[in-house]
Each structure stands twice: as structure tokens, then as C-alpha cells.
Design a protein around this motif. Structure first.
Motif, short mmCIF file in Angstrom:
data_model
loop_
_atom_site.label_atom_id
_atom_site.label_comp_id
_atom_site.label_asym_id
_atom_site.label_seq_id
_atom_site.Cartn_x
_atom_site.Cartn_y
_atom_site.Cartn_z
N ARG A 10 0.64 -0.95 -0.18
CA ARG A 10 0.17 0.05 -0.29
C ARG A 10 0.20 1.14 -0.21
NH1 ARG A 10 -5.81 -1.45 1.86
NH2 ARG A 10 -5.82 0.66 2.24
N VAL A 16 -8.27 -6.14 -7.42
CA VAL A 16 -8.21 -6.08 -6.18
C VAL A 16 -6.67 -5.42 -6.12
CG1 VAL A 16 -6.75 -8.51 -4.66
CG2 VAL A 16 -9.10 -7.91 -5.99
N ASP A 20 -7.90 -2.28 -5.53
CA ASP A 20 -8.26 -1.60 -4.04
C ASP A 20 -6.73 -1.71 -3.09
OD1 ASP A 20 -10.61 -1.98 -4.59
OD2 ASP A 20 -11.00 -4.16 -4.18
N ALA A 21 -5.64 -1.05 -3.56
CA ALA A 21 -4.87 -1.41 -2.80
C ALA A 21 -4.35 0.21 -1.78
CB ALA A 21 -3.20 -2.01 -3.53
N HIS A 80 -7.49 1.81 -1.90
CA HIS A 80 -8.71 2.10 -0.62
C HIS A 80 -8.77 1.27 0.10
CE1 HIS A 80 -10.39 1.55 -5.46
NE2 HIS A 80 -9.71 2.79 -5.11
N SER A 81 -9.67 1.70 0.65
CA SER A 81 -10.05 1.74 1.98
C SER A 81 -11.47 1.29 2.60
CB SER A 81 -9.14 2.83 3.11
OG SER A 81 -10.46 4.33 3.17
N THR A 82 -12.15 1.04 1.44
CA THR A 82 -13.67 0.70 2.06
C THR A 82 -13.63 -0.65 2.81
OG1 THR A 82 -14.56 1.32 -0.46
CG2 THR A 82 -16.01 0.08 0.83
N GLY A 83 -14.74 -0.22 3.16
CA GLY A 83 -15.00 -1.25 4.29
C GLY A 83 -16.49 -2.03 4.76
N MET A 84 -16.73 -2.45 5.29
CA MET A 84 -17.84 -3.38 5.72
C MET A 84 -19.43 -1.84 4.90
SD MET A 84 -18.46 -6.76 6.22
CE MET A 84 -19.40 -7.96 6.60
N ALA A 114 -19.86 -0.80 2.25
CA ALA A 114 -19.82 -1.16 0.94
C ALA A 114 -22.05 -1.42 1.56
CB ALA A 114 -19.29 -2.73 1.39
N HIS A 141 -17.97 4.45 -0.86
CA HIS A 141 -17.78 3.42 -2.04
C HIS A 141 -18.14 3.33 -3.63
CE1 HIS A 141 -19.26 -0.69 -3.39
NE2 HIS A 141 -19.57 -0.26 -3.81
N GLU A 194 -14.99 2.57 -5.83
CA GLU A 194 -15.88 1.18 -7.42
C GLU A 194 -15.25 1.91 -8.48
OE1 GLU A 194 -17.11 -1.42 -6.93
OE2 GLU A 194 -15.55 -1.16 -5.42
N THR A 215 -1.78 -1.48 -8.77
CA THR A 215 -2.22 -0.97 -7.41
C THR A 215 -1.73 0.69 -7.06
OG1 THR A 215 0.28 -1.56 -6.79
CG2 THR A 215 -1.22 -3.75 -5.66
#
Lengths: 331, 267, 383
Positions: B87, B111, B114-115, B117-121, B124, B131, B135, B178
Motif C-alpha cells: 500500500r 484487487v 483496491d490497494a 482503497h479503504s472501503t470497509g463493511m 459497502a 464506496h 468503485e 496498485t
């Protein structure tokens, strides 16, 4: 925690723990050898053991029934029961290898898929035994079955063939002939197996395959044969364990394998999976630890003690006490 | 270590200082020191077992150095976690292809993207602006990189179904996605025929021209000579030479080291 | 690459055909499907409705299995962590709900539910924190041990009711607003039967249909959530971790954190399912949480096709419904599912309905076209 109980019964707890441990160790060999060669947890090995207990049980029931027998005949019956248990377990182990694993190994399937297959096989084997009176019923054989061996869903007891003599005291505990028989024969079997794997041609083939299957194949080792041999040896040891288990515990059931399997696996991991001598060390330690633990916390926590040991070992020393690897295990 | 005076075209992106790595009794890297300037292609070469991949593994955090230091963008990264290093801006490919095989080409690259990014649960789950923003960014970035690598025509093919060459290129695309400052390529041309190799080297030059700094491991000396700005030569875990390709070509120590692998060199 | 579009169309599954429909049609289809699902126990269709048992109760069991399968699918299917002790989380949820709503605390169920879910999630984190670092097949055995420890603790703890369990667990609150008649098929044609009605909505002892509606609603919510999470950085990180943990880590994925997240999410859903089950059942004992259930749950996931949410739902229906419908074979279900696990692992490890990626495929195809057109436009304008 009941320390008094532990100290007052220390000798008995230790000796019977060693006897249990010897049985765990014999079963653990199957896990450890298959893991060493295929890197696969043979989840169904517990059922290989369970079939052995029934083979021992049926043999003695058919030969003795409820009548009492002379010592000489008793010994003969027990020897036959041992042979039957070993033959049964070895057969099941070979069938297992052929049906549940060979194709997966050939296709180089992921380990988890192989484990799922093993779990499936384990349940099929256990349920086949548990349902055998139903299955016999389809052929109108349930009466015959009932007369001799009955259903497997409730505990079945082994007829008492040999008197369990008290031999000599250690501390307050009178060591019995069965304790000695179990511990000594388990250790003898292990030594024989260890020597076999170390010295024989087949044993070298197994070790070579465990170390590097491709090179072993190039050197002319038949890897399918080596794998079969591994299952066969594991099955024979499980059969012996099953016989000793029936001498010591005397009852069995279709689902007896599961808990014992997890414990034997724990023993294998404890000693260092893939390592034959590790299985012995791990088994004996586990047996004793379990006995001491159940003395301290109460016997209802017995199984929990084993599970906790398993979890702790996997977390802190996953390579076990003696380290891993069948291939590297000294030549 | 006070040779900071050498005025190079750019800043130093990565500095490896006295890097030593020992496994048990074996010394895989022995006080290796070199650096990479911004915007250059640095070749890392040496015979088999010289410690090239070990060096990569130390830079990307797989091994912690026994001693010495690795400085990236002015701060030490020795002992950092692998994903943190990624990262921070160091991406890599693998000698033996390691794609996410049952994910599509596009997903593989996503993927990578996404390095950044920091979107979490929660983000999303509730489709929060973060998000959506990430995206969109990831998708644009992924398509851009796929197009750059010439893989954009089949983004929804599973990685496992791609041809060998496309898989190699997809690995580079994933690394580029990345958003790294430094890309480490571990024998990216392995298994290619000579024509493909030349093509790939052109591609690597274009990657550099896009503004990335490239650290390249390659076995084939001729190729390395053609594409790199500078070369570091390792043998038995030690640095035996460093310099421009022309200097390396005539270096007696390098020639000696490569004598044993002449036939591979010629291939 | 390997398949031409024409071949793809031929081999296209139902899902692909649905995915290619215009959006309003799709939504309409889903709504119709949902309405049918809700109405199923009222319709009491012959043959499907199992003889001799309460159809509503069977359907409720099916929804619980669906829930559990969706949760386990996150752990096994998405993140690739083989969990053989999933029943442990189910048990934690059920026991927490039971303890809080009975003699120990007497809470209402709606207050106990979040606590049950919280407890199971925490247990997931506590178990995952140390164990997710061990090798994959070891993890399977550790989780198996965990599931058994939970059960043995329940058996041996007086406070948890020991082996006789806990009774009188609270039911969900409800209010009978109106009655809905069922269909009666006895005369061969469906007739409204006003003697056989379901009160909307009262969670009673006899009529289990309201529980089914509750379970179905939760399943639908979880399905939506599953979709949203899967199609995000989180879902991608799970899959990348499953495919190649080291490569994922080197691409900037904090794999341990995501594995733990998968474990916790799975535990969350498992705990929710357990709590709902406890509430419907109104009593629980350790026999409801045997290892066998972990294996049945796993069978549901593997049979359907791990990684595909619709696949695992089909798997759950198969595992939960078939034994109820064909009760005469109940004794053989473990045998059958064991054999199914083995056969699938050997012959079709991806399951009956492996995951597909058509929806996203279609989307990005359009985008690529746009991108290419844009690029060409730029070039021509420059010329």
C-alpha cells in the motif's frame, strides 16, 4: 479444582492414562503416516478404527457368546479377535484410499476438497455401521443379526474372555494384566512399525514419497503403491488399537470413532505430525494429561481437556514436540 | 555511506543498505547495497541462487532483514507487513505466475486497485459515497491498466483461462493497478520465446515511460542489456558489480560469474 | 478465450438469462418470486407440502438452513476457510437468546436478539483471532474442537440447563390483525378454506407459518446484504485471499483482517439463525447442536456450490427439505449427505451451481465498448 483427588490417585491416573495413551498413539500412527505422505488429514481414519472394534467384538461374540471359557481358549479367541480387527481395519483403510482419495490425489485437488471428501467418507462409514440392522432388514437378515451382534446404535459390550488379574502395585494402585498388555503390545507394535519403515524396501519407498513424490517416482518408487502401503499400515495399527480398546473399555458403538479420532489426531499433532515416534510420545502425553485433567476438573470435562490441548498446541507449537515430517524422520 | 553526491537523473526511490539475510547457517544476502533512482529501469541479475528473488522478497516484506535497512521514499520499510509495503507503493510480480485463478482478469486487477482503497463493511453495505467513489476509481483504473497491457478485450475471462502470455501480462497489470511508485518484476519473460521477450521488454520500457520505476530480475543477459538503465549483479548473495549496461558487459567479475551459465545466456 | 459467445449462450444457465433481461422485468420477476415464496405455506400445494407434518414448520426449518448456509458460505465459499464448528456459533446465538429471555433475565426477544448476535460475533472474533493464523486444514480441526467444546460446556454447566436445556424461551411479539385462509386441495381443485386460517401476525405454538415469514424476511435481507458486500472491496479481498493468500497480501490486502471479518460475519449470521431457531422452538438443549449439524450445514454449502449464494440456497433447501418431505428415509439422511459430500468432492468440487459472473461481465463489456469508442474518437479528432 480437586487437587487432593489428583494426588491421592496419582499412580492409578498415570498408569491408566498411559494405557489410553498407547491406544491413542496406535491410532495416531494412521493420521501421521497419511499426513506425512499426502499432506492430508485422513478424517475417516476414526471409522477405520471403529470397524476394527466391531470386528473384534463380533469375533469374540461368535466364538464365545455368553459362556465362560478356559484361559487357553480365551487367549486363542483373543488372538483371533486381534487378527480380525487388524484385517477389518486394513481392508477399510484400503477401500477408503481407493474410493475417497486416489482420484483427488491424482488430480492434485486442493487440500480442502480432499478433506471434504474425507468427512463425507467418515459419515458414510459410520452410518453404514449404525444402520446395518436396517440394511440387513432389506435382505430379511435382521433376526440373524439380532441373535449374534444386534444393532450398533447402542453400546455393545465385549464378552469377558480373560480375567483381569492384578499384577503388582505402583503406589496405591494395583496394575492389572490388561494395563500391561495394552501398553506393552502398543509399544511393541510401534517399534516393529518404526523398524519396518526405517529398514524395509517398502518403508524406504514410503519415506521417499513423503519427502519428494516426484523424485521418488523418478527413482522408481511406485507412488500409488507407497500410498496404499501407508494406508495399509495405518489400518493395521488402527485395528490393533481397536482390539486393545475393546480389552480395556469393553464397549463400542457406531459413532465411537469421532471423539477417539480427534484425540488421536491431537496426539499426532502433539508429537509432531508426520513423525512416527512423535505419535507415541504425543499419545502417551495426551492420555496422561487427559486423566490428570479429568481428575482436576471432573470427569465430565475429560473431552474438553483433549480439545483444549489440541487448540493450544496448534496455536503455539504447530510442529509438535518432536517436529514434523515422515520423510525427514531420521533414516 | 556518504556517496549521496552522485547526481542521478531523479531522487532515490529505494535504497538498500547493507542488507543481510540469513536462514539458519546459510547467508542468502551478504551486505548488499544499491539504490534505484526515480524513473529508471534497474536490472538485478546474477546466476541461479545468487539471491535475486531473496532480495525481492526482502523488499516486499516476505523476509525481514537479519541486518541492514531498506528505505523506500525516505522511510525505512524493513520489518513492515507485506500489505503495508504494497500500500506504500511497491508492487511485484512472481517468477511462477500467481494470479487469483478463479477470478476474472478484471477482478484480478481490481484487487490490485483496491490497494489504494479503504472501503470497509459498513461502507459497502450501505453503499456510502466512499464506496461509490472508490468503485468508480477502481474500475477506471483497472480498465486503463488492462488497456495499457492490451488485455481489455477479454476482461471477464477467468484468469486461469487466459493464455500464458496474457497471464504474465495480467500479473504486471495487477501490479500496476496498485498505484505503485516501484514495480518489481521477477523474470517476467520466463517461458517466452525470443520474439515475445523482445515485445515484453518494449512493454516494460513503456511502463517506465508511464512514470513508474522498475526493478527487473531477468536471467537473459542480452535482454537486460537492451532495456535497463543500470544493472546490479549479484553472486552468492554479494553484489559483485554495479553500473551502466556497457560497463557491466566488460566487467571481468561478471563475465567470470556468468561463464558457467553460458548456454543459458545464449538461448 | 475458450468459449465463443454462441457457445456461452447455449450453455448459459437460467441465472444468465435472467441477468440479461431489462431491469424492470427483472425486478418484477423477483417480486413475483418473493410473493410466491411468502404464499407457499398458504397454498399448501399437493406433493410439495410434506404429508403428516406442519408445512409452515418445515419451511421455517428450511429458512434457518438457508440463513446458516449463507453465513457459512461467506466463511467457506468466499474466504476459503473450512469451518467444521459452525454449529458452535449457532449454539452461542441460541443459548444467549435463551438465557436472556428466560429465568435468568426475562428480557423481551427483540432486546435479546441483538445481544445474541453480538455474543456470537464476539465468539467468532475470539476464536478467529488466534486460530486464523494456522494452516487451512488445521483450522478445520480447531473449529471442530471449538464446536464440540461449546456443546460440552452446555452439557456440563448447570446454569445453562445442562443436558435438559432451557425451556420457555420468549417468542417474537405479534398482534393478530386479520386472518388469512389457506387453500384446500382435497377436492382436486384449490378452494379457500376458512376453517384453516393463519393469523397475521401472531407467533403462536401451533401455527408456524408466521415464523416462516419472519425467517424468509431475514433470509431476503441477508441476501441483499450478501450481494452488496460481495460486490465490493470486501468481497474481492475475500476471494483473493481464498485464491492465493500470499499474492493477495503482496497486492495490499490485509488478509488476516479480512479473514477475521469473514469469520465474524459468518458468526453473526450463524448466531442470528440460532437465536431465531431458539425462539421458534421455545426450548433448546445440547442435542440441537451436535457436530452432525456442522456437517449438514457444510453439506448445504458444498452441494449447492460454494461461493454462489443461489447455489448454497438450493443446497440448504435440499439438505433441510428433502429429509422432511421423505420422512421414511430420515434415518438415511446422514448417509446420503455423507455420500453426496464425497461424490461432489471427487467428481464436481465446484458444486451443483458454481458461481458465475455474468452480471458484471455484461456491465463491463458495455464499458469496454464505450472506452474503445472514446479512445478511437480521441485519435480521430487528433488526426
Amino acid at each position: 479444582m480437586n487437587f487432593d483427588f489428583l494426588f491421592n490417585n496419582f499412580a492409578e491416573l498415570t498408569v491408566t492414562g498411559l494405557a489410553f495413551g498407547a491406544i491413542y498413539a496406535l491410532i495416531a500412527l494412521g493420521y501421521t503416516m497419511v499426513y506425512g505422505v499426502l499432506q492430508l488429514i485422513n478424517f475417516a481414519h476414526s471409522e477405520v478404527f471403529m470397524y476394527g472394534t466391531f470386528a473384534a467384538l463380533w469375533t469374540t461374540m461368535l466364538l464365545v457368546g455368553d459362556s465362560s471359557v478356559s484361559t487357553m481358549k480365551g487367549i486363542g479367541v483373543l488372538l483371533l479377535a486381534l487378527v480380525a480387527a487388524m484385517a477389518m481395519s486394513a481392508t477399510i483403510a484400503l477401500v477408503l484410499e481407493r474410493v475417497a482419495y486416489r482420484r483427488l490425489v491424482k488430480n492434485n485437488s486442493p487440500r480442502l476438497i480432499a478433506l471434504i471428501s474425507a468427512i463425507g467418507a467418515s459419515f458414510v462409514l459410520a452410518e453404514l455401521m449404525g444402520l446395518r440392522d436396517r440394511i440387513a432388514g432389506w435382505f430379511g437378515l435382521e433376526d440373524d443379526l439380532q441373535r449374534y451382534v444386534a444393532g450398533a446404535r447402542i453400546n455393545r459390550s465385549m464378552p469377558n474372555v480373560l480375567d483381569n488379574k492384578q499384577l503388582f502395585p505402583i503406589g496405591d494402585y494395583q496394575v492389572t494384566s490388561i494395563d500391561v498388555l495394552v501398553i506393552v503390545s502398543a509399544i511393541v507394535m510401534m517399534v516393529v512399525l518404526d523398524q519396518f519403515v526405517r529398514r524395509s524396501r517398502l518403508g524406504r519407498g514410503i519415506r521417499a514419497t513423503a519427502q519428494d513424490p516426484e523424485t521418488a517416482a523418478l527413482m522408481g518408487v511406485n507412488s500409488t503403491r507407497a500410498v496404499q502401503m501407508t494406508f495399509l499400515l495405518g489400518g493395521l495399527m488402527a485395528g490393533a488399537a481397536a482390539f486393545l480398546y475393546m480389552l480395556k473399555i469393553e464397549t463400542t458403538k457406531f459413532d465411537v470413532g469421532f471423539t477417539l479420532g480427534v484425540k488421536a489426531f491431537t496426539a499426532a499433532v502433539l508429537g509432531g505430525i508426520g513423525n512416527l515416534r512423535g505419535a507415541l510420545v504425543g499419545g502417551l502425553i495426551l492420555g496422561v494429561a487427559e486423566n490428570w485433567g479429568s481428575a482436576l476438573f471432573g470427569s465430565e470435562w475429560r473431552d474438553v481437556v483433549a480439545f483444549v490441548i489440541l487448540v493450544v498446541i496448534l496455536l503455539f507449537r504447530p510442529t509438535g514436540i518432536l517436529g514434523e515430517s515422515l520423510g525427514k524422520a531420521r533414516a | 555511506m556518504s556517496d549521496d553526491t552522485t547526481q542521478s537523473p531523479g531522487r532515490r526511490v529505494l535504497e538498500i543498505k547493507d542488507l543481510t539475510l540469513k536462514f539458519g547457517g546459510l547467508t542468502a544476502l551478504d551486505e548488499v547495497t544499491f539504490h534505484i533512482n526515480e524513473g529508471e529501469i534497474l536490472g538485478l541479475i546474477g546466476p541461479n541462487g545468487a539471491g535475486k528473488t531473496t532480495c525481492f522478497n526482502a523488499v516486499t516484506g516476505i523476509y525481514a532483514p537479519t541486518s541492514g535497512d531498506i528505505v523506500f521514499e525516505g522511510s525505512s520499510i524493513a520489518g513492515r507487513k507485506r500489505y503495508q509495503i504494497a500500500r506504500l507503493g511497491i508492487a511485484r510480480t512472481f517468477q511462477n505466475i500467481r494470479l487469483f485463478k478463479s477470478m476474472t482478469a478484471l477482478e484480478n486487477v481490481l484487487v490490485g486497485a483496491d490497494a489504494q482503497h479503504s472501503t470497509g463493511m459498513a461502507s459497502a453495505l450501505f453503499r456510502l459515497p466512499k464506496h461509490r467513489r472508490e468503485e468508480r476509481h477502481g474500475h477506471d483504473r483497472a480498465m486503463e491498466v488492462l488497456k495499457f497491457m492490451g488485455l481489455h478485450r477479454n476482461p471477464d475471462e477467468l484468469a486461469a483461462n487466459l493464455s500464458y502470455g496474457d497471464q504474465r501480462r495480467l500479473e504486471i497489470a495487477r501490479a500496476m493497478a496498485t498505484g505503485p511508485k516501484l514495480i518489481c518484476l521477477d523474470e517476467p519473460a520466463a517461458g517466452f520465446n525470443p520474439a515475445e521477450k523482445v515485445q515484453l521488454m518494449e512493454l516494460i520500457k513503456r511502463v517506465r515511460d508511464e512514470g513508474y520505476t522498475v526493478l527487473l530480475i531477468e536471467h537473459d543477459m542480452k535482454l537486460v542489456m537492451g532495456v535497463t538503465d543500470r544493472i546490479v549483479v549479484l553472486e552468492f548473495g554479494r553484489k559483485i558489480a554495479e553500473g551502466k549496461p556497457s560497463e557491466i558487459r566488460d566487467n571481468p567479475a561478471v563475465i567470470a560469474a556468468y561463464l558457467g551459465v553460458d548456454e543459458e545466456d545464449a538461448s | 478465450m475458450s468459449k465463443t459467445p454462441a457457445v456461452k449462450k447455449l450453455t448459459g444457465s437460467l441465472g444468465e438469462r435472467v441477468a440479461s433481461l431489462p431491469k424492470p422485468v427483472k425486478i418484477g420477476l423477483w417480486v413475483a418470486f418473493a410473493v410466491l415464496a411468502y404464499a407457499l405455506p398458504l397454498l399448501e400445494p399437493p406433493f410439495i407440502s410434506p404429508p403428516g407434518t406442519d408445512f409452515g414448520g418445515v419451511l421455517f426449518t428450511v429458512t434457518i438452513y438457508c440463513l446458516v448456509a449463507l453465513g457459512l458460505n461467506i466463511v467457506v465459499g468466499y474466504a476459503g476457510l473450512l469451518d467444521l464448528g459452525y454449529v458452535g456459533f449457532y449454539a452461542v446465538g441460541a443459548y444467549t437468546a435463551a438465557i436472556l429471555t428466560t429465568f435468568h433475565a426475562n428480557w423481551p426477544l427483540l432486546l435479546a436478539l441483538p445481544m445474541a448476535v453480538l455474543a456470537s460475533t464476539i465468539s467468532g472474533v475470539l476464536l478467529g483471532w488466534p486460530t486464523l493464523r494456522v494452516r487451512g486444514d488445521y483450522l478445520a480441526i480447531v473449529t471442530l474442537g471449538f464446536g464440540e467444546i461449546i456443546r460440552l460446556v452446555a452439557v456440563n454447566t448447570e446454569w445453562l440447563g445442562a443436558s435438559k436445556g432451557i425451556n420457555d424461551i420468549a417468542r417474537p411479539p405479534g398482534k393478530a390483525l386479520f386472518e388469512i385462509p389457506h387453500l384446500n386441495w382435497e377436492s382436486g381443485v384449490p378452494l379457500l378454506d376458512f376453517n384453516d386460517t393463519t393469523k397475521f401476525i401472531e407467533f403462536g405454538v401451533l401455527d408456524q407459518i408466521p415464523y416462516y415469514w419472519m425467517g424468509l424476511t431475514v433470509v431476503i435481507l441477508v441476501l441483499f446484504a450478501d450481494r452488496l458486500i460481495k460486490d465490493s472491496r470486501v468481497g474481492r479481498a475475500w476471494e483473493a485471499t481464498r485464491e492465493d493468500e500470499d499474492a493477495a497480501e503482496l497486492m495490499g490486502v490485509p488478509t488476516f483482517r479480512f479473514k477475521l471479518l469473514a469469520f465474524a460475519t459468518g458468526a453473526f449470521i450463524g448466531g442470528l439463525a440460532g437465536a431465531l431457531y431458539a425462539s421458534r422452538q421455545s426450548f433448546i438443549n445440547p442435542l440441537s447442536f451436535l457436530l452432525l449439524f456442522s456437517i449438514m450445514f457444510l453439506a448445504a454449502v458444498v452441494i449447492g456450490g460454494q461461493g454462489n449464494r443461489w447455489g448454497v440456497l438450493v443446497g440448504a433447501v435440499v439438505v433441510a427439505y428433502l429429509p422432511e418431505r421423505f420422512r421414511e428415509f430420515t434415518d438415511f439422511r446422514v448417509l446420503v449427505f455423507g455420500a453426496a459430500l464425497m461424490a461432489l468432492a471427487i467428481f464436481r468440487p465446484e458444486g451443483l451451481l458454481p458461481p458465475r459472473r455474468t452480471v458484471r461481465a455484461k456491465q463491463s463489456e458495455a464499458e469496454i465498448e464505450a472506452l474503445e469508442e472514446g479512445a478511437e474518437g480521441e485519435e480521430t479528432s487528433r488526426v
